[in-house]
Write a protein that holds these residues in place. Structure first.
Motif, mmCIF file in Angstrom:
data_model
loop_
_atom_site.group_PDB
_atom_site.id
_atom_site.type_symbol
_atom_site.label_atom_id
_atom_site.label_comp_id
_atom_site.label_asym_id
_atom_site.label_seq_id
_atom_site.Cartn_x
_atom_site.Cartn_y
_atom_site.Cartn_z
ATOM 1 N N ASN A 172 -7.193 -54.351 -2.840
ATOM 2 C CA ASN A 172 -8.411 -53.566 -3.086
ATOM 3 C C ASN A 172 -8.107 -52.065 -3.104
ATOM 4 O O ASN A 172 -6.946 -51.653 -3.030
ATOM 5 C CB ASN A 172 -9.496 -53.897 -2.049
ATOM 6 C CG ASN A 172 -9.045 -53.585 -0.637
ATOM 7 O OD1 ASN A 172 -8.088 -52.859 -0.407
ATOM 8 N ND2 ASN A 172 -9.753 -54.146 0.334
ATOM 9 N N ARG A 173 -9.153 -51.255 -3.197
ATOM 10 C CA ARG A 173 -9.009 -49.800 -3.286
ATOM 11 C C ARG A 173 -8.300 -49.223 -2.054
ATOM 12 O O ARG A 173 -7.503 -48.287 -2.157
ATOM 13 C CB ARG A 173 -10.401 -49.184 -3.452
ATOM 14 C CG ARG A 173 -10.468 -47.677 -3.340
ATOM 15 C CD ARG A 173 -9.735 -47.003 -4.489
ATOM 16 N NE ARG A 173 -9.616 -45.576 -4.254
ATOM 17 C CZ ARG A 173 -10.501 -44.682 -4.675
ATOM 18 N NH1 ARG A 173 -11.560 -45.057 -5.346
ATOM 19 N NH2 ARG A 173 -10.311 -43.410 -4.419
ATOM 20 N N LEU A 198 -3.537 -46.298 -15.128
ATOM 21 C CA LEU A 198 -4.763 -46.977 -14.703
ATOM 22 C C LEU A 198 -5.340 -47.784 -15.869
ATOM 23 O O LEU A 198 -5.426 -47.274 -16.986
ATOM 24 C CB LEU A 198 -5.804 -45.963 -14.238
ATOM 25 C CG LEU A 198 -5.414 -45.097 -13.026
ATOM 26 C CD1 LEU A 198 -6.524 -44.084 -12.743
ATOM 27 C CD2 LEU A 198 -5.173 -45.957 -11.805
ATOM 28 N N PHE A 199 -5.682 -49.035 -15.593
ATOM 29 C CA PHE A 199 -6.354 -49.890 -16.575
ATOM 30 C C PHE A 199 -7.724 -50.230 -16.079
ATOM 31 O O PHE A 199 -7.890 -50.587 -14.912
ATOM 32 C CB PHE A 199 -5.562 -51.190 -16.785
ATOM 33 C CG PHE A 199 -4.271 -51.028 -17.501
ATOM 34 C CD1 PHE A 199 -4.225 -51.078 -18.885
ATOM 35 C CD2 PHE A 199 -3.089 -50.859 -16.795
ATOM 36 C CE1 PHE A 199 -3.022 -50.938 -19.551
ATOM 37 C CE2 PHE A 199 -1.885 -50.713 -17.452
ATOM 38 C CZ PHE A 199 -1.862 -50.761 -18.843
ATOM 39 N N ASP A 200 -8.691 -50.170 -16.924
ATOM 40 C CA ASP A 200 -10.036 -50.641 -16.585
ATOM 41 C C ASP A 200 -10.265 -51.920 -17.388
ATOM 42 O O ASP A 200 -10.489 -51.860 -18.595
ATOM 43 C CB ASP A 200 -11.067 -49.572 -16.938
ATOM 44 C CG ASP A 200 -12.469 -50.000 -16.522
ATOM 45 O OD1 ASP A 200 -12.578 -50.995 -15.782
ATOM 46 O OD2 ASP A 200 -13.439 -49.362 -16.953
ATOM 47 N N ILE A 201 -10.137 -53.060 -16.724
ATOM 48 C CA ILE A 201 -10.226 -54.334 -17.440
ATOM 49 C C ILE A 201 -11.620 -54.913 -17.269
ATOM 50 O O ILE A 201 -12.038 -55.211 -16.159
ATOM 51 C CB ILE A 201 -9.162 -55.333 -16.911
ATOM 52 C CG1 ILE A 201 -7.769 -54.705 -17.025
ATOM 53 C CG2 ILE A 201 -9.228 -56.644 -17.677
ATOM 54 C CD1 ILE A 201 -6.684 -55.531 -16.393
ATOM 55 N N ASP A 202 -12.355 -55.077 -18.349
ATOM 56 C CA ASP A 202 -13.697 -55.645 -18.311
ATOM 57 C C ASP A 202 -13.675 -57.031 -18.958
ATOM 58 O O ASP A 202 -12.945 -57.255 -19.908
ATOM 59 C CB ASP A 202 -14.686 -54.756 -19.080
ATOM 60 C CG ASP A 202 -14.876 -53.420 -18.367
ATOM 61 O OD1 ASP A 202 -14.889 -53.431 -17.126
ATOM 62 O OD2 ASP A 202 -14.986 -52.393 -19.061
#
Length: 202
Positions: A172-173, A198-202
């Motif tokens: 986690n963060r 950084l990847f933002d996976i949606d």
């Protein structure tokens, strides 16, 4: 584990009381305690009710302690066995119930001492007295070693759960912050550049 230790100790001490000290009445209490530990183990396996099993175990220990101290009338340092109760009671029953059980047992011990004070035998180190002291020290060592081991395992599990997302099983963060800080310091010490993707996976 506590049930297994209780069973082994009850059988071992009962055998000593039969074959070495010819104390058949005390040995009977030891063997009753051994049988009780087996019955409690079967109860725990069949119901998984840890709370009731813990109370049954404390009841078996209290029975064994009171029967042993009462039948020996406090001879051979038998009262020292009362010191086994607090760590077991607190470990198995928790702080509140452990406090009550320990307090009542200690009051009973003080009442016993007041009642039998005049008839208690003179203090001398017989083989039975030395064995009682050695056995209690061994039992306390085993209890506290087991307690500390289980406490360390519980703490390690809590620490692991605090940095892992329950749904995905990934860090986690909070863990990301720890790793990022560690790598930033390492890069600063080594004088090397640091890259973060950084990847933002949606």
């Amino acid at each position: 584990i506590v049930l297994v230790v209780l069973f082994i100790f009850s059988c071992a001490i009962g055998s000593l009381n039969v074959f070495v000290f010819n104390a058949y009445q005390i040995a009977t209490f030891n063997f009753i305690s051994a049988v009780a530990s087996v019955l409690i183990w079967f109860y725990l396996r069949s119901t998984s009710n840890l709370r009731v099993a813990s109370w049954l175990l404390i009841a078996a220990v209290l029975f064994n302690l009171s029967a042993f101290i009462g039948s020996s009338k406090g001879a051979a340092y038998s009262i020292i066995w009362v010191t086994v109760l607090p760590p077991l009671a607190f470990f198995l029953l928790g702080r509140r119930a452990g406090s009550w059980v320990t307090g009542i047992a200690f009051l009973g011990t003080v009442a016993f001492l007041v009642f039998y004070l005049r008839t208690l035998p003179e203090v001398n180190f017989t083989a039975g007295a030395i064995l009682n002291i050695a056995e209690v020290m061994l039992v306390l060592w085993l209890i506290f070693r087991f307690y500390e081991g289980s406490r360390s395992e519980a703490y390690a599990e809590l620490e692991r759960l605090s940095v892992i997302d329950k749904l995905t099983g990934v860090y986690n963060r909070s863990k990301l912050d720890q790793l990022l800080e560690g790598h930033t310091q390492l890069a600063a010490r080594a004088g090397m550049p640091l890259c973060v993707i950084l990847f933002d996976i949606d």
